[in-house]
Design a protein around this motif. Sequence first.
Motif, mmCIF file in Angstrom:
data_model
loop_
_atom_site.group_PDB
_atom_site.id
_atom_site.type_symbol
_atom_site.label_atom_id
_atom_site.label_comp_id
_atom_site.label_asym_id
_atom_site.label_seq_id
_atom_site.Cartn_x
_atom_site.Cartn_y
_atom_site.Cartn_z
ATOM 1 N N ALA A 42 0.829 -1.204 0.000
ATOM 2 C CA ALA A 42 0.000 0.000 0.000
ATOM 3 C C ALA A 42 0.863 1.255 0.000
ATOM 4 C CB ALA A 42 -0.923 -0.010 1.217
ATOM 5 N N ASP A 43 1.957 1.229 0.757
ATOM 6 C CA ASP A 43 2.835 2.399 0.801
ATOM 7 C C ASP A 43 3.452 2.675 -0.567
ATOM 8 O OD1 ASP A 43 2.272 2.770 3.444
ATOM 9 O OD2 ASP A 43 4.139 1.892 4.190
ATOM 10 N N ALA A 44 3.763 1.614 -1.313
ATOM 11 C CA ALA A 44 4.310 1.797 -2.658
ATOM 12 C C ALA A 44 3.289 2.476 -3.560
ATOM 13 C CB ALA A 44 4.730 0.454 -3.246
ATOM 14 N N LEU A 45 2.018 2.105 -3.411
ATOM 15 C CA LEU A 45 0.967 2.737 -4.207
ATOM 16 C C LEU A 45 0.782 4.197 -3.811
ATOM 17 C CD1 LEU A 45 -1.734 -0.083 -4.360
ATOM 18 C CD2 LEU A 45 -0.232 0.687 -6.200
ATOM 19 N N THR A 46 0.881 4.474 -2.516
ATOM 20 C CA THR A 46 0.770 5.860 -2.060
ATOM 21 C C THR A 46 1.877 6.714 -2.669
ATOM 22 O OG1 THR A 46 -0.252 5.196 0.036
ATOM 23 C CG2 THR A 46 0.766 7.375 -0.043
ATOM 24 N N LEU A 47 3.105 6.191 -2.663
ATOM 25 C CA LEU A 47 4.232 6.927 -3.244
ATOM 26 C C LEU A 47 4.086 7.059 -4.759
ATOM 27 C CD1 LEU A 47 7.213 5.481 -1.175
ATOM 28 C CD2 LEU A 47 6.176 7.759 -0.992
ATOM 29 N N ALA A 48 3.601 5.991 -5.406
ATOM 30 C CA ALA A 48 3.381 6.061 -6.852
ATOM 31 C C ALA A 48 2.319 7.107 -7.176
ATOM 32 C CB ALA A 48 2.962 4.698 -7.389
ATOM 33 N N GLY A 51 3.843 10.513 -6.888
ATOM 34 C CA GLY A 51 4.666 10.827 -8.051
ATOM 35 C C GLY A 51 3.825 11.202 -9.261
ATOM 36 N N ILE A 52 2.760 10.434 -9.496
ATOM 37 C CA ILE A 52 1.867 10.733 -10.618
ATOM 38 C C ILE A 52 1.169 12.074 -10.398
ATOM 39 C CG2 ILE A 52 -0.297 10.007 -11.707
ATOM 40 C CD1 ILE A 52 0.708 7.107 -11.339
ATOM 41 N N GLY A 53 0.807 12.345 -9.149
ATOM 42 C CA GLY A 53 0.185 13.631 -8.843
ATOM 43 C C GLY A 53 1.111 14.796 -9.140
ATOM 44 N N LEU A 54 2.385 14.643 -8.807
ATOM 45 C CA LEU A 54 3.350 15.708 -9.090
ATOM 46 C C LEU A 54 3.530 15.903 -10.593
ATOM 47 C CD1 LEU A 54 6.015 14.943 -6.326
ATOM 48 C CD2 LEU A 54 4.321 16.800 -6.355
ATOM 49 N N ARG A 76 -6.066 9.770 -8.399
ATOM 50 C CA ARG A 76 -7.209 9.511 -7.523
ATOM 51 C C ARG A 76 -7.515 8.014 -7.433
ATOM 52 N NH1 ARG A 76 -7.430 12.200 -3.838
ATOM 53 N NH2 ARG A 76 -5.252 12.278 -4.395
ATOM 54 N N LEU A 77 -7.304 7.283 -8.541
ATOM 55 C CA LEU A 77 -7.505 5.834 -8.509
ATOM 56 C C LEU A 77 -6.533 5.184 -7.532
ATOM 57 C CD1 LEU A 77 -8.680 3.157 -9.561
ATOM 58 C CD2 LEU A 77 -6.985 3.253 -11.412
ATOM 59 N N LEU A 78 -5.270 5.556 -7.605
ATOM 60 C CA LEU A 78 -4.276 4.988 -6.699
ATOM 61 C C LEU A 78 -4.564 5.370 -5.252
ATOM 62 C CD1 LEU A 78 -0.995 5.484 -8.769
ATOM 63 C CD2 LEU A 78 -2.242 3.358 -8.347
ATOM 64 N N ASP A 79 -5.149 6.547 -5.063
ATOM 65 C CA ASP A 79 -5.512 6.975 -3.712
ATOM 66 C C ASP A 79 -6.556 6.036 -3.110
ATOM 67 O OD1 ASP A 79 -5.406 8.994 -1.547
ATOM 68 O OD2 ASP A 79 -7.489 9.342 -2.110
ATOM 69 N N GLY A 80 -7.411 5.467 -3.955
ATOM 70 C CA GLY A 80 -8.385 4.504 -3.462
ATOM 71 C C GLY A 80 -7.826 3.095 -3.358
ATOM 72 N N LEU A 81 -6.893 2.764 -4.246
ATOM 73 C CA LEU A 81 -6.350 1.408 -4.269
ATOM 74 C C LEU A 81 -5.452 1.108 -3.081
ATOM 75 C CD1 LEU A 81 -5.414 0.806 -8.021
ATOM 76 C CD2 LEU A 81 -7.109 -0.445 -6.677
ATOM 77 N N ASP A 82 -4.718 2.108 -2.591
ATOM 78 C CA ASP A 82 -3.738 1.814 -1.542
ATOM 79 C C ASP A 82 -4.398 1.267 -0.281
ATOM 80 O OD1 ASP A 82 -4.850 4.190 -0.659
ATOM 81 O OD2 ASP A 82 -2.972 5.317 -0.632
ATOM 82 N N GLY A 83 -5.540 1.837 0.090
ATOM 83 C CA GLY A 83 -6.226 1.341 1.273
ATOM 84 C C GLY A 83 -6.747 -0.074 1.090
ATOM 85 N N GLU A 84 -7.261 -0.367 -0.103
ATOM 86 C CA GLU A 84 -7.774 -1.709 -0.368
ATOM 87 C C GLU A 84 -6.646 -2.735 -0.363
ATOM 88 O OE1 GLU A 84 -10.595 -4.634 -1.024
ATOM 89 O OE2 GLU A 84 -10.814 -2.542 -0.403
ATOM 90 N N VAL A 85 -5.506 -2.379 -0.946
ATOM 91 C CA VAL A 85 -4.350 -3.281 -0.930
ATOM 92 C C VAL A 85 -3.887 -3.520 0.506
ATOM 93 C CG1 VAL A 85 -1.896 -3.463 -1.532
ATOM 94 C CG2 VAL A 85 -3.565 -2.783 -3.268
ATOM 95 N N PHE A 95 0.935 4.769 9.701
ATOM 96 C CA PHE A 95 1.826 5.682 8.981
ATOM 97 C C PHE A 95 1.335 5.887 7.553
ATOM 98 C CE2 PHE A 95 5.613 6.473 6.316
ATOM 99 C CZ PHE A 95 5.992 7.690 6.867
ATOM 100 N N GLY A 96 0.790 4.826 6.957
ATOM 101 C CA GLY A 96 0.279 4.937 5.598
ATOM 102 C C GLY A 96 -0.870 5.926 5.502
ATOM 103 N N THR A 97 -1.765 5.895 6.494
ATOM 104 C CA THR A 97 -2.869 6.851 6.518
ATOM 105 C C THR A 97 -2.347 8.269 6.649
ATOM 106 O OG1 THR A 97 -4.379 5.236 7.498
ATOM 107 C CG2 THR A 97 -4.939 7.555 7.773
ATOM 108 N N PHE A 98 -1.353 8.440 7.505
ATOM 109 C CA PHE A 98 -0.728 9.753 7.681
ATOM 110 C C PHE A 98 -0.154 10.259 6.360
ATOM 111 C CE2 PHE A 98 3.438 11.837 8.441
ATOM 112 C CZ PHE A 98 2.978 13.040 8.959
ATOM 113 N N MET A 99 0.614 9.399 5.671
ATOM 114 C CA MET A 99 1.225 9.799 4.407
ATOM 115 C C MET A 99 0.176 10.028 3.325
ATOM 116 S SD MET A 99 4.341 10.368 4.707
ATOM 117 C CE MET A 99 4.560 10.634 2.941
ATOM 118 N N ASP A 100 -0.900 9.258 3.372
ATOM 119 C CA ASP A 100 -1.980 9.417 2.399
ATOM 120 C C ASP A 100 -2.596 10.808 2.514
ATOM 121 O OD1 ASP A 100 -3.521 8.348 0.323
ATOM 122 O OD2 ASP A 100 -5.126 7.797 1.684
ATOM 123 N N ILE A 101 -2.848 11.243 3.742
ATOM 124 C CA ILE A 101 -3.432 12.563 3.960
ATOM 125 C C ILE A 101 -2.448 13.662 3.561
ATOM 126 C CG2 ILE A 101 -4.336 14.152 5.699
ATOM 127 C CD1 ILE A 101 -6.221 11.879 5.007
#
Length: 215
Positions: A42-48, A51-54, A76-85, A95-101
């Motif tokens: 999930a953290d990898a998806l958050t970082l990806a 990066g795509i957002g930037l 936005r798709l990855l923002d939803g996928l990370d939690g599901e993963v 920590f993932g939730t923190f980084m997501d926000i």
Amino acid sequence: MSIAGSPESVYHRRMVDEELRRAAKPLYRPLARALADRGVTADALTLAGLGIGLLCLGAIAAGHNLPALVLWLLNRLLDGLDGEVARLRKESREFGTFMDIVADFLIYGGFLVALAIQHPDARLALLVLFLAYYLNGCVFLALSSILERLRAERRTERGLHFRRSLTEGFETIVAGSLFLIFPAHVSLIAWVFATMVFVSAAQRVLDGRRMLERG
């Protein structure tokens, strides 16, 4: 602190974002499962997603709205996928939730800055919208923190206490898309959405007052 039957009980209903997330789960869960089975965290998806957002922000600033729209929706798709993963892999997401926000706030704010670079004539409207984002975010985080301490509300799937309000994540996705699809109307869209976000902040302030005075 019981709120059953009170005016505040309306906020115990699932928020729009959660309802849409649940409705869309059959569509994106196979993708999330495929990623989880291949060891993608999930953290990898958050970082990806960050990066795509930037990249999206760079495309907006450069005036390339069509690529920016694709990148925005992918972000936005990855923002939803990370939690599901994370749920499928049974990962801890504090920590993932923190980084997501943090990533969301960075992309939302950067989106407006990039638009202001592309549309100098709309900078006043975008600045007011930025202020609305800032106010709404402060109210949301402050109220969530207090309610967490008081254990006054359930958690949503995203791990923080969200409140039903006029503008939530789905409306932000729509607004961002409209900015990119109708560049001639950026100022109008910004004024309308800023008004909606200010109303959302006021809703949360009033709700917080009722909730905390009862506590």
